[in-house]
Design a protein around this motif. Sequence first.
Motif: not given
Length: 159
Positions: A63-71, A80-81, A108-115, A117-122
């Motif tokens: 519950g704590v891990v999933t509550f906080y967006h940065d984990f 990370t963008l 989309d948000f919370h995903q990483t490009t297939l290569d 290179a980049v994880t997109l986060e809100p």
Amino acid sequence: MNVHVAGGIYAERALSIIRERKHLEGPMLPILHAMQHEFGFIPEEVKPVIADELNLSRAEVHGVVTFYHDFRDAPAGRHTLKLCRAEACQSMGADAVANRVRQLLGIDFHQTTLDGAVTLEPAYCLGLCACAPAAMLDDEVYGRVDADCLAEIVAEVRR
């Protein structure tokens, strides 16, 4: 010895991290931050170890891990963008910027490009409200971003 330590690749180091911090008042967040720093994410196999060591249920830890967006529950990309989703940025066109960036990256948000290179986060405020919309790449913040500027940033980090 804890039964969880024998089987997992992260569990032994996790146990050490926990034992270094479990004396703190409210130790779960410092423990989780240390694990995220060490591993780049919170591995599923460490949740029962944390629960056992802190005398909590696995559900409480989860519950704590999933509550906080940065984990994270999986490793992030090399970069990370974060795009601000707060009201000031929304009022200055952040939705259009986010839509363009998602299209450029193909994720989309919370995903990483297939290569990888980049994880997109809100982000829910980067503190640049007067310079909205805002973004942060790794530890560098950008104000007054638009789709063109972020396209350049994305192209640079994917090279």
